[in-house]
Design a protein around this motif. Structure first.
Motif, PDB file in Angstrom:
ATOM      1  N   HIS A   1       0.746   4.282  -2.381  1.00  0.00           N
ATOM      2  CA  HIS A   1       0.629   5.483  -3.297  1.00  0.00           C
ATOM      3  C   HIS A   1       1.442   5.856  -3.217  1.00  0.00           C
ATOM      4  CE1 HIS A   1      -2.567   4.772   0.931  1.00  0.00           C
ATOM      5  NE2 HIS A   1      -2.359   4.449  -0.354  1.00  0.00           N
TER       6      HIS A   1
ATOM      7  N   GLY B   1      -8.859   6.454   4.981  1.00  0.00           N
ATOM      8  CA  GLY B   1      -7.646   6.886   5.880  1.00  0.00           C
ATOM      9  C   GLY B   1      -8.001   7.020   7.351  1.00  0.00           C
TER      10      GLY B   1
ATOM     11  N   THR C   1      -8.269   3.025   8.035  1.00  0.00           N
ATOM     12  CA  THR C   1      -7.368   2.585   7.629  1.00  0.00           C
ATOM     13  C   THR C   1      -6.248   2.253   9.282  1.00  0.00           C
ATOM     14  OG1 THR C   1      -7.249   3.082   5.332  1.00  0.00           O
ATOM     15  CG2 THR C   1      -5.146   1.639   6.768  1.00  0.00           C
TER      16      THR C   1
ATOM     17  N   GLN D   1       2.087  10.797  -2.735  1.00  0.00           N
ATOM     18  CA  GLN D   1       1.806  10.502  -1.404  1.00  0.00           C
ATOM     19  C   GLN D   1       0.564  11.095  -0.546  1.00  0.00           C
ATOM     20  OE1 GLN D   1       2.403   8.495   0.958  1.00  0.00           O
ATOM     21  NE2 GLN D   1       3.893   7.481   0.339  1.00  0.00           N
ATOM     22  N   SER D   2       0.172  12.185  -1.346  1.00  0.00           N
ATOM     23  CA  SER D   2      -1.045  13.096  -0.658  1.00  0.00           C
ATOM     24  C   SER D   2      -2.404  12.575  -1.681  1.00  0.00           C
ATOM     25  CB  SER D   2      -1.120  14.263  -1.156  1.00  0.00           C
ATOM     26  OG  SER D   2      -1.845  15.011  -0.395  1.00  0.00           O
ATOM     27  N   ARG D   3      -3.080  12.501  -0.394  1.00  0.00           N
ATOM     28  CA  ARG D   3      -4.859  11.976  -0.613  1.00  0.00           C
ATOM     29  C   ARG D   3      -5.663  12.757  -1.129  1.00  0.00           C
ATOM     30  NH1 ARG D   3      -5.306  11.117   4.850  1.00  0.00           N
ATOM     31  NH2 ARG D   3      -5.002   8.730   4.583  1.00  0.00           N
TER      32      ARG D   3
ATOM     33  N   ASP E   1      -7.309   0.894  -0.721  1.00  0.00           N
ATOM     34  CA  ASP E   1      -7.132   1.445   0.081  1.00  0.00           C
ATOM     35  C   ASP E   1      -8.356   0.437   0.680  1.00  0.00           C
ATOM     36  OD1 ASP E   1      -5.150   2.340   0.276  1.00  0.00           O
ATOM     37  OD2 ASP E   1      -5.508   4.128   0.866  1.00  0.00           O
TER      38      ASP E   1
ATOM     39  N   ARG F   1       1.002  -1.475   0.361  1.00  0.00           N
ATOM     40  CA  ARG F   1       0.153   0.151   0.257  1.00  0.00           C
ATOM     41  C   ARG F   1       0.994   1.253  -0.297  1.00  0.00           C
ATOM     42  NH1 ARG F   1      -1.824   2.633   5.032  1.00  0.00           N
ATOM     43  NH2 ARG F   1      -3.592   4.209   4.154  1.00  0.00           N
ATOM     44  N   GLU F   2       1.906   1.499   0.681  1.00  0.00           N
ATOM     45  CA  GLU F   2       2.704   2.602   1.018  1.00  0.00           C
ATOM     46  C   GLU F   2       3.645   2.590  -0.389  1.00  0.00           C
ATOM     47  OE1 GLU F   2       2.966   4.935   3.567  1.00  0.00           O
ATOM     48  OE2 GLU F   2       1.684   3.698   4.480  1.00  0.00           O
TER      49      GLU F   2
ATOM     50  N   LYS G   1      -4.572   7.248  -3.041  1.00  0.00           N
ATOM     51  CA  LYS G   1      -5.073   7.344  -1.433  1.00  0.00           C
ATOM     52  C   LYS G   1      -5.814   7.621  -1.280  1.00  0.00           C
ATOM     53  CE  LYS G   1      -1.058   8.341   2.145  1.00  0.00           C
ATOM     54  NZ  LYS G   1      -0.647   9.240   2.994  1.00  0.00           N
TER      55      LYS G   1
END
Length: 932
Positions: free
Chosen positions: A225, A345, A348, A230-232, A248, A221-222, A243
């Motif tokens: 992203h 998020g 998660t 990286q940013s949602r 997710d 998952r990382e 993300k």
């Protein structure tokens, strides 16, 4: 001996009429008896027609009820029925075995995403054909019929044929196969084979490997992203892999399924992973994301997962969003999208907390080591507070009612975590989220709460702590104006993040500026050490609040200043500092605009800017704010050229503010810039270096960054040694996504127009231009064009083609109007999604010698060529041009005179120029009438 079994279906279903189609297949089998290929072709045609009809009905239903999960279930059901019918046709009419042997058994199983029972319109289908032993001729023939028919229908099919033994062996070795089998779903054939696979998978693969699986999935998952950004809060999110997207949610369910062996999401409740509220949130997020994804596929007729600008408005309309004052329909839709991503998020984090409590996920190595060193002390009191404890290096609540007991703790928990370098325990964040109703007017006005907040903002690691405050909802409740811009996107191509994410990144940039050591921020890092100590907090608050009023009908700078005047007394600022913060917010765009769109060598520009900033202290603060702001817009937006322009504007203005315009000071800075160049560029003999330095006007030495000066020197020398009248050097700026063309040519009144026309003829869109002339009459122009190709080699060839066009035009071999006209007039699809009102301003206040024409409108290929041509046809000379693009908005400034070298002062002439340029911006061509 088991026989092939086809499960009985209901008599009819409004989603797919299986009994009717079964009867039609029987008729086709009779018509093509003895002709297997003919039957296969007719079967595929029938299925293709039925699938198209079912999809059209599913789309119509989705537009009516906007229920994404129901649509995905319906599409999956249709696909299931088609595969069942194909299996039936293969085993009953083509390869019927009245007395099948023990090896002539097969189970057809859905795997991967298709195995979940949810399917987007253009999704791939993943099938597993399970055999009892190795492949047989019968099994190969049946699988071939199904696969070839699915391919003939036009579907994308991933498939594997394996025995149960082989499936188990591969699942142990490969995490991807393990995940695919985890989501298997029986479709048709021999169910006993499928059950054997499921039972053995549970016992031989899953048992005892939960920690390994969870770690692998979270690492995967990382990495996903990282690849997708990286940013949602990226403003063109990937609905599937981004993300906070569907993947997710799938990862959550995979982990829960593996660890708790659940089959459906509702079972997460029984295992206490989610409570009722969180489970409803899970289903709401899933339904919304499926609605978006299904609409995306239906709209584009392809497996499009990226919610790009040109699709966002249409998807928003399909989902029923409407415009409100200050916010377009598309912005309201995207705000909802980002709120959903935020909730994903949070879910998660909740699942991870549950797993950590049960030690399914291995603790971090450092935590394990510390636990060995401090046996029995995993929970201890946080310094300065009895209400919080340190739980495995994370802050947690000592008691369930710590926030009810003292609501200031809702702010204090974040300050204590920051001060003691603690991570946040998910249980504490869960409790925070459920206590948001305690953040009321009384808490917002509480002096202690506000003191703690300012400490958070102005202390180390403010950005990650503020982000956690934002994700839990505390920041938006504590500062209600911030709550209004949470997850708000700006429907433009310039900003890469939502407004709240942009502001938090700007705070992070400010901290990086203050730490120093980054060459990107040399000027700002120097200035921040020289501002008044009591203005440090002023600067941090101004940075946090500068875009706080986005999404309101009023100009956001003006409205933001009003917000600051209301908020800052509450934060403990006196009247003077409150007014300074309001002033910084009101003027936060001025320095960027002047630096990028004005002639910085014109004394009037500097005097006008000095009149705005009023004092050196205010200019220092504005310079630092401007730097943090531009850097926070998106990747590559802040660059060496902009840094140099800001630096030049600062140092040009400083003498005016400290006692009059100082040519001596300016001359010293020019000498310093030349000395820096000489010290860094030691390749040439001194005499040649002296001659080269003398070729450039003072503005060049002040406005161009050192690395570019060195590239220019090498380029000019190589071009002249090769005897080129015209030379083009190609460079690539990956961060900005542009290709840079540096062009050396004999100066010519129409040169900028010719360069712009050549770019337009090649379909290249100019995003900015740096234009300089040498003292010996050579033009040295750097044009940045938006990349079209991924490979540098392809971009290089396009740049060479543009250079050849410029040469052909200068030599009279090519007429630009025809070349530009031949180019397809279709603009970029993405740009068509935007509406930018054309604006033209003409004034004589920014220069004593020139009239300044500023144009702003929707960018398009060829726009600069059209503008420069139109200006020349209006009998105006362009002395300098300042070309910039902010996403989809072009903002170009031209310093012009009439043919006699005078300013344009007649109102009728100004009105005619304005009318012609507005018409061009709006319609793509100049008015066919002379200027008055």
């Amino acid at each position: 001996m088991d026989k092939v079994v086809t499960p009985q279906r209901p008599a009819a279903d409004e989603r797919f009429d299986t009994p009717r189609i079964t009867a039609e297949i029987a008729v086709l089998a009779g018509q093509h008896a003895g002709n297997g290929q003919g039957f296969r072709t007719a079967l595929a045609m029938l299925m293709k027609a039925e699938l198209a009809k079912s999809r059209a009905e599913a789309e119509a239903q989705l537009l009516r009820d906007r229920h994404g999960r129901r649509c995905a279930e319906r599409l999956c059901f249709v696909q299931d029925e088609i595969i069942r019918l194909l299996f039936m046709a293969a085993t009953q009419y083509l390869y019927n075995s009245p007395t099948p042997s023990s090896s002539e058994r097969m189970s057809v199983v859905a795997t991967g995403g298709y195995g979940r029972g949810l399917m987007a319109p253009e999704s791939d289908i993943d099938l597993l054909f399970i055999l009892p032993y190795k492949q047989t001729a019968w099994g190969e023939q049946v699988a071939e019929v199904i696969l070839y028919c699915l391919w003939d229908i036009g579907l994308k099919v991933g498939h594997a044929t394996r025995s149960v033994d082989e499936s188990i062996r591969q699942a142990r070795a490969d995490m991807t196969i393990r995940t695919a089998i985890l989501e298997t779903r029986f479709l048709t054939g021999d169910k006993a084979l499928y059950q054997e696979l499921v039972d053995r998978f549970d016992k031989e693969v899953v048992e005892g490997t939960a920690a390994e699986f969870v770690t692998a999935k979270l690492a995967e998952r990382e990495e996903r992203h990282r690849r997708s950004g990286q940013s949602r809060y990226l403003v063109e999110p990937n609905v599937k892999d981004g993300k906070g997207g569907l993947r997710d949610l799938h990862t959550l369910f995979w982990i829960a399924k593996y660890v708790y062996r659940v089959r459906g999401t509702s079972e997460l409740l029984e295992h206490g992973v989610f409570d009722q509220i969180e489970f409803r949130t899970f289903r709401r997020c899933e339904d919304f994301l499926w609605s978006v994804r299904c609409n995306l596929h239906f709209l584009t007729r392809r497996a499009e997962e990226r919610l790009s600008f040109d699709l966002q408005r249409e998807i928003g309309v399909r989902l029923g969003y409407t415009s409100h004052p200050g916010m377009q329909d598309v912005e309201r839709f995207m705000k909802h999208y980002f709120l959903i991503a935020k909730k994903v998020g949070n879910l998660t984090a909740i699942l991870c907390a549950k797993l950590e409590d049960q030690q399914a996920k291995p603790a971090p190595a450092l935590s394990r080591m510390m636990a060995r060193l401090r046996p029995g002390t995993t929970r201890r009191r946080v310094p300065e507070s009895d209400d919080f404890v340190i739980d495995n290096n994370r802050i947690n609540c000592a008691m369930p009612d710590v926030f009810k007991h003292d609501p200031v703790n809702l702010i204090r928990i974040f300050r204590l975590a920051q001060k003691n370098s603690l991570a946040f325990h998910p249980d504490a964040m869960r409790t925070v989220t459920r206590s948001l109703q305690l953040i009321n007017a009384q808490l917002r006005d509480d002096p202690e709460a506000n003191r703690l907040f300012i400490e958070i903002l102005t202390s180390d690691n403010a950005e990650p702590v503020l982000r956690r405050m934002n994700e839990t909802g505390v920041l938006g409740r504590f500062i209600r104006a911030f709550g209004r811009i949470v997850s708000m996107m700006q429907f433009n191509m310039y900003h890469s993040y939502t407004v709240d994410e942009h502001l938090l990144r700007c705070v992070g940039n400010l901290q990086e500026i203050e730490r120093g050591g980054n060459d990107e921020f040399i000027l700002s890092s120097d200035l921040i050490r020289k501002i008044r100590p009591d203005h440090r907090a002023v600067l941090y608050v101004a940075v946090l609040l500068h875009d706080i009023a986005k999404g309101q009908p009023e100009d956001h700078s003006t409205a933001g200043a009003k917000v600051a005047r209301r908020l800052c007394p509450r934060f403990g600022f006196n009247a003077a500092d409150t007014e300074l913060i309001a002033w910084l917010i009101d003027k936060h765009l001025v320095m960027s605009t002047v630096a990028q769109s004005r002639d910085l060598s014109d004394r009037k520009t500097i005097e006008n800017f000095a009149a705005v900033v009023e004092s050196v202290e205010q200019m220092k603060l504005l310079t630092i704010l401007t730097t943090a702001d531009i850097r926070g817009v998106g990747p590559g937006v802040w660059n060496g050229w902009k840094a140099q322009l800001i630096r030049t504007l600062y140092y040009e203005t400083e003498p005016v503010l400290t006692g009059g315009f100082s040519e001596v000071n300016r001359a010293e800075r020019i000498r310093a810039a030349q000395a820096e160049f000489r010290a860094s560029f030691t390749e040439w003999p001194e005499a040649e270096l002296d001659a080269y330095v003398a070729r450039h006007y003072p503005a060049y030495w002040l406005k161009v960054e050192l690395a570019r000066k060195i590239r220019h020197a090498r380029f000019l020398r190589a071009s002249e040694q090769a005897g080129h009248k015209l030379a083009v050097n190609v460079g690539f700026d990956e961060a900005r996504g542009v290709t840079e063309l540096t062009i050396l040519a004999v100066d010519h009144p129409w040169l900028l127009s010719i360069i712009a026309g050549a770019c337009a003829s090649a379909g290249a869109n100019i995003v900015d231009a740096q234009i300089y002339t040498t003292t010996d009459g050579r033009a040295l122009d750097t044009i940045s064009i938006r990349r079209e190709y991924d490979r540098d080699e392809d971009e290089g060839r396009r740049a060479t083609r543009i250079g050849e066009m410029i040469e052909d035009v200068l030599e009279g071999k090519l007429r630009l109007p025809e070349a530009v006209a031949r180019r397809a007039t279709n603009g970029r699809t993405k740009l068509r999604a935007f509406v930018v009102e054309p604006e033209v301003s003409i004034n004589n206040n920014w220069s004593d010698r020139y009239t300044v024409i500023e144009v702003s409108g929707l960018d398009r290929p060829g726009l600069l060529y059209q503008l420069t041509t139109a200006i020349s046809k209006l009998n105006l000379n362009i002395a300098s041009a300042h070309v910039a693009t902010f996403g989809e908005r072009a903002r170009d400034v031209f310093y012009v005179t009439d043919l006699l070298g005078a300013q344009i002062t007649a109102p009728t002439r100004q009105a005619a120029i304005k009318r012609a340029l507005v018409h061009l911006l709006a319609n793509g061509d100049a008015e066919q009438q002379p200027a008055a």
